[in-house]
Design a protein around this motif. Structure first.
Motif, PDB file in Angstrom:
ATOM      1  N   GLU A 298      68.368  22.150  36.226  1.00  0.00           N
ATOM      2  CA  GLU A 298      68.791  22.205  34.922  1.00  0.00           C
ATOM      3  C   GLU A 298      67.699  22.321  33.804  1.00  0.00           C
ATOM      4  OE1 GLU A 298      71.158  19.024  32.290  1.00  0.00           O
ATOM      5  OE2 GLU A 298      72.496  19.570  33.965  1.00  0.00           O
ATOM      6  N   ALA A 299      66.669  21.327  34.295  1.00  0.00           N
ATOM      7  CA  ALA A 299      65.606  21.267  33.379  1.00  0.00           C
ATOM      8  C   ALA A 299      64.655  22.348  33.419  1.00  0.00           C
ATOM      9  CB  ALA A 299      64.959  19.810  33.888  1.00  0.00           C
ATOM     10  N   TYR A 300      64.704  22.923  34.790  1.00  0.00           N
ATOM     11  CA  TYR A 300      63.782  24.021  34.605  1.00  0.00           C
ATOM     12  C   TYR A 300      64.343  25.207  33.919  1.00  0.00           C
ATOM     13  CZ  TYR A 300      59.734  26.690  36.366  1.00  0.00           C
ATOM     14  OH  TYR A 300      58.441  27.183  36.500  1.00  0.00           O
ATOM     15  N   ALA A 301      65.362  25.458  34.102  1.00  0.00           N
ATOM     16  CA  ALA A 301      66.040  26.627  33.370  1.00  0.00           C
ATOM     17  C   ALA A 301      65.957  26.565  32.173  1.00  0.00           C
ATOM     18  CB  ALA A 301      67.475  26.641  33.616  1.00  0.00           C
ATOM     19  N   LYS A 302      66.155  25.211  31.464  1.00  0.00           N
ATOM     20  CA  LYS A 302      66.097  25.004  29.918  1.00  0.00           C
ATOM     21  C   LYS A 302      64.581  25.372  29.643  1.00  0.00           C
ATOM     22  CE  LYS A 302      66.390  21.243  26.678  1.00  0.00           C
ATOM     23  NZ  LYS A 302      67.137  19.868  26.434  1.00  0.00           N
ATOM     24  N   ALA A 303      63.578  24.636  30.396  1.00  0.00           N
ATOM     25  CA  ALA A 303      62.248  24.832  30.146  1.00  0.00           C
ATOM     26  C   ALA A 303      61.523  26.229  30.276  1.00  0.00           C
ATOM     27  CB  ALA A 303      61.299  23.959  30.962  1.00  0.00           C
ATOM     28  N   ALA A 304      62.412  27.159  31.038  1.00  0.00           N
ATOM     29  CA  ALA A 304      61.848  28.224  31.242  1.00  0.00           C
ATOM     30  C   ALA A 304      62.677  29.417  30.229  1.00  0.00           C
ATOM     31  CB  ALA A 304      62.107  28.864  32.480  1.00  0.00           C
ATOM     32  N   GLY A 305      62.833  28.734  28.842  1.00  0.00           N
ATOM     33  CA  GLY A 305      63.531  29.296  27.851  1.00  0.00           C
ATOM     34  C   GLY A 305      63.380  30.863  27.594  1.00  0.00           C
ATOM     35  N   GLU A 306      62.336  31.396  27.419  1.00  0.00           N
ATOM     36  CA  GLU A 306      61.985  32.764  27.327  1.00  0.00           C
ATOM     37  C   GLU A 306      62.250  33.538  28.310  1.00  0.00           C
ATOM     38  OE1 GLU A 306      58.168  33.713  25.363  1.00  0.00           O
ATOM     39  OE2 GLU A 306      58.101  31.782  24.341  1.00  0.00           O
ATOM     40  N   ALA A 307      62.513  33.236  29.739  1.00  0.00           N
ATOM     41  CA  ALA A 307      62.879  34.061  30.860  1.00  0.00           C
ATOM     42  C   ALA A 307      64.159  34.328  30.692  1.00  0.00           C
ATOM     43  CB  ALA A 307      62.333  33.212  32.252  1.00  0.00           C
ATOM     44  N   THR A 308      64.575  35.572  31.291  1.00  0.00           N
ATOM     45  CA  THR A 308      65.760  35.657  31.572  1.00  0.00           C
ATOM     46  C   THR A 308      66.390  35.408  32.887  1.00  0.00           C
ATOM     47  OG1 THR A 308      65.481  37.857  29.989  1.00  0.00           O
ATOM     48  CG2 THR A 308      67.251  37.675  31.497  1.00  0.00           C
ATOM     49  N   SER A 309      67.281  34.567  32.813  1.00  0.00           N
ATOM     50  CA  SER A 309      68.055  34.018  34.215  1.00  0.00           C
ATOM     51  C   SER A 309      68.570  35.249  34.670  1.00  0.00           C
ATOM     52  CB  SER A 309      68.883  32.882  33.943  1.00  0.00           C
ATOM     53  OG  SER A 309      69.159  32.264  35.056  1.00  0.00           O
TER      54      SER A 309
ATOM     55  N   PRO B 135      71.077  34.110  41.447  1.00  0.00           N
ATOM     56  CA  PRO B 135      70.082  33.745  42.461  1.00  0.00           C
ATOM     57  C   PRO B 135      69.990  35.024  43.631  1.00  0.00           C
ATOM     58  CG  PRO B 135      72.082  32.377  42.490  1.00  0.00           C
ATOM     59  CD  PRO B 135      72.021  33.394  41.429  1.00  0.00           C
ATOM     60  N   VAL B 136      68.829  34.928  44.462  1.00  0.00           N
ATOM     61  CA  VAL B 136      68.563  35.545  45.375  1.00  0.00           C
ATOM     62  C   VAL B 136      68.320  34.657  46.733  1.00  0.00           C
ATOM     63  CG1 VAL B 136      67.042  37.178  46.616  1.00  0.00           C
ATOM     64  CG2 VAL B 136      67.535  37.432  44.180  1.00  0.00           C
ATOM     65  N   ALA B 137      69.370  34.485  47.607  1.00  0.00           N
ATOM     66  CA  ALA B 137      68.925  33.720  48.752  1.00  0.00           C
ATOM     67  C   ALA B 137      67.570  33.688  49.360  1.00  0.00           C
ATOM     68  CB  ALA B 137      70.045  33.658  49.742  1.00  0.00           C
ATOM     69  N   PRO B 138      66.925  32.571  49.568  1.00  0.00           N
ATOM     70  CA  PRO B 138      67.616  31.113  49.698  1.00  0.00           C
ATOM     71  C   PRO B 138      67.451  30.240  48.287  1.00  0.00           C
ATOM     72  CG  PRO B 138      65.278  31.061  50.575  1.00  0.00           C
ATOM     73  CD  PRO B 138      65.644  32.130  50.180  1.00  0.00           C
ATOM     74  N   PHE B 139      66.881  31.269  47.277  1.00  0.00           N
ATOM     75  CA  PHE B 139      66.542  30.540  45.990  1.00  0.00           C
ATOM     76  C   PHE B 139      67.608  30.052  45.132  1.00  0.00           C
ATOM     77  CE2 PHE B 139      62.952  33.249  47.705  1.00  0.00           C
ATOM     78  CZ  PHE B 139      62.215  32.281  47.872  1.00  0.00           C
ATOM     79  N   GLY B 140      67.709  29.145  44.360  1.00  0.00           N
ATOM     80  CA  GLY B 140      68.557  29.104  43.464  1.00  0.00           C
ATOM     81  C   GLY B 140      68.484  29.253  42.000  1.00  0.00           C
ATOM     82  N   LEU B 141      67.193  29.433  41.650  1.00  0.00           N
ATOM     83  CA  LEU B 141      66.652  29.760  40.169  1.00  0.00           C
ATOM     84  C   LEU B 141      65.934  31.112  40.162  1.00  0.00           C
ATOM     85  CD1 LEU B 141      65.639  26.383  38.718  1.00  0.00           C
ATOM     86  CD2 LEU B 141      67.539  27.516  38.012  1.00  0.00           C
ATOM     87  N   CYS B 142      66.511  32.027  39.741  1.00  0.00           N
ATOM     88  CA  CYS B 142      65.857  33.314  39.721  1.00  0.00           C
ATOM     89  C   CYS B 142      65.671  33.919  38.356  1.00  0.00           C
ATOM     90  CB  CYS B 142      66.225  34.318  40.350  1.00  0.00           C
ATOM     91  SG  CYS B 142      66.278  33.772  42.248  1.00  0.00           S
ATOM     92  N   PHE B 143      64.584  34.692  37.668  1.00  0.00           N
ATOM     93  CA  PHE B 143      64.499  35.277  36.506  1.00  0.00           C
ATOM     94  C   PHE B 143      63.682  36.563  36.356  1.00  0.00           C
ATOM     95  CE2 PHE B 143      63.729  30.537  36.588  1.00  0.00           C
ATOM     96  CZ  PHE B 143      64.326  30.111  35.633  1.00  0.00           C
ATOM     97  N   THR B 144      64.149  37.293  35.434  1.00  0.00           N
ATOM     98  CA  THR B 144      63.249  38.674  35.215  1.00  0.00           C
ATOM     99  C   THR B 144      62.539  38.413  33.938  1.00  0.00           C
ATOM    100  OG1 THR B 144      64.924  39.498  34.122  1.00  0.00           O
ATOM    101  CG2 THR B 144      64.801  40.190  36.232  1.00  0.00           C
ATOM    102  N   SER B 145      61.036  38.038  34.329  1.00  0.00           N
ATOM    103  CA  SER B 145      60.262  37.812  33.188  1.00  0.00           C
ATOM    104  C   SER B 145      58.759  37.637  33.588  1.00  0.00           C
ATOM    105  CB  SER B 145      60.723  36.513  32.355  1.00  0.00           C
ATOM    106  OG  SER B 145      59.784  36.468  31.380  1.00  0.00           O
ATOM    107  N   ASP B 146      57.751  38.219  32.913  1.00  0.00           N
ATOM    108  CA  ASP B 146      56.634  38.024  33.068  1.00  0.00           C
ATOM    109  C   ASP B 146      55.753  36.776  32.208  1.00  0.00           C
ATOM    110  OD1 ASP B 146      56.104  39.578  35.139  1.00  0.00           O
ATOM    111  OD2 ASP B 146      55.588  41.252  33.963  1.00  0.00           O
ATOM    112  N   VAL B 147      56.825  35.803  31.830  1.00  0.00           N
ATOM    113  CA  VAL B 147      56.056  34.641  31.184  1.00  0.00           C
ATOM    114  C   VAL B 147      55.436  33.797  31.889  1.00  0.00           C
ATOM    115  CG1 VAL B 147      58.014  35.139  29.211  1.00  0.00           C
ATOM    116  CG2 VAL B 147      58.271  33.532  30.867  1.00  0.00           C
TER     117      VAL B 147
END
Length: 198
Positions: free
Chosen positions: A104-115, A118-130
């Motif tokens: 929850e904290a990481y998704a919020k802090a990665a504000g500019e990144a587009t969520s 998820p791609v297993a085994p990961f739970g937090l994935c983004f499309t961004s170069d920020v």
């Protein structure tokens, strides 16, 4: 810690005190019973911070973490947390209740990144170069921190998608955190086994 472990065998062969300098790298890794100063030079040895090295109930090496910060913000998880060090698991594993707060904290802090999904085994994935937010582990005090960021934190899974290399490990864990190989890469780790320090 077993007699068949690499540190024990090297110490027996060299008749030196039980010390292991490790630098994990996909290209040129180092394992040595010599001091950090002898292997990497004086400047590298002076830049190190030390923390007590404990033995967990599983028999593996453990360090205590007082708190976790994401982008400088302290997470609301109770510490100290036992963090097992492992080169066997590829990514850092968090117990589910800790992972939920972290995600929850990481998704919020990665504000500019587009969520993205998820791609297993990961739970937090983004499309961004920020620049993704750093994760700090406060060790024996809030002033002594282990910072994880960049290639030690994000995994490129292809198609412009990058995922956090910190994963949900479920709720029945011996240690609430297992720090995996990706997060250990690129750091000079000095295991001073004789003095129980890392």
């Amino acid at each position: 810690r077993a007699q068949i472990s690499l540190p024990s065998q090297l110490a027996a062969e060299t008749n030196e005190r039980r010390r292991l300098t490790v630098y994990l790298s996909p290209l040129n890794g180092v394992v040595s019973t010599s001091s950090v100063e002898e292997v990497f030079g004086v400047a590298a040895s002076r830049s190190l911070v030390y923390t007590p090295l404990l033995t967990g109930s599983s028999g593996n090496y453990v360090i205590n973490v007082k708190s976790i910060r994401v982008n400088g913000e302290k997470l609301s998880v109770e510490g100290p947390l036992a963090v097992e060090l492992s080169t066997v698991v590829p990514y850092t594993i968090l117990e589910s209740s800790i992972y939920k707060v972290f995600a929850e904290a990481y998704a919020k802090a990665a504000g500019e990144a587009t969520s993205v999904p998820p791609v297993a085994p990961f739970g937090l994935c983004f499309t961004s170069d920020v620049d993704f937010p750093a994760v700090d582990l406060a060790l024996q005090s809030e002033m002594v921190r282990w910072r994880i960021h960049g290639k030690n934190l994000m995994v490129d899974v292809g198609g412009g998608v990058r995922c956090s290399g910190i994963v949900d490990g479920g709720s029945s864990r011996v240690n609430p955190i297992v720090m995996g190989g990706l997060q250990l890469e690129g750091f000079i780790l000095d295991f001073d086994l004789g003095n129980s320090m890392m």
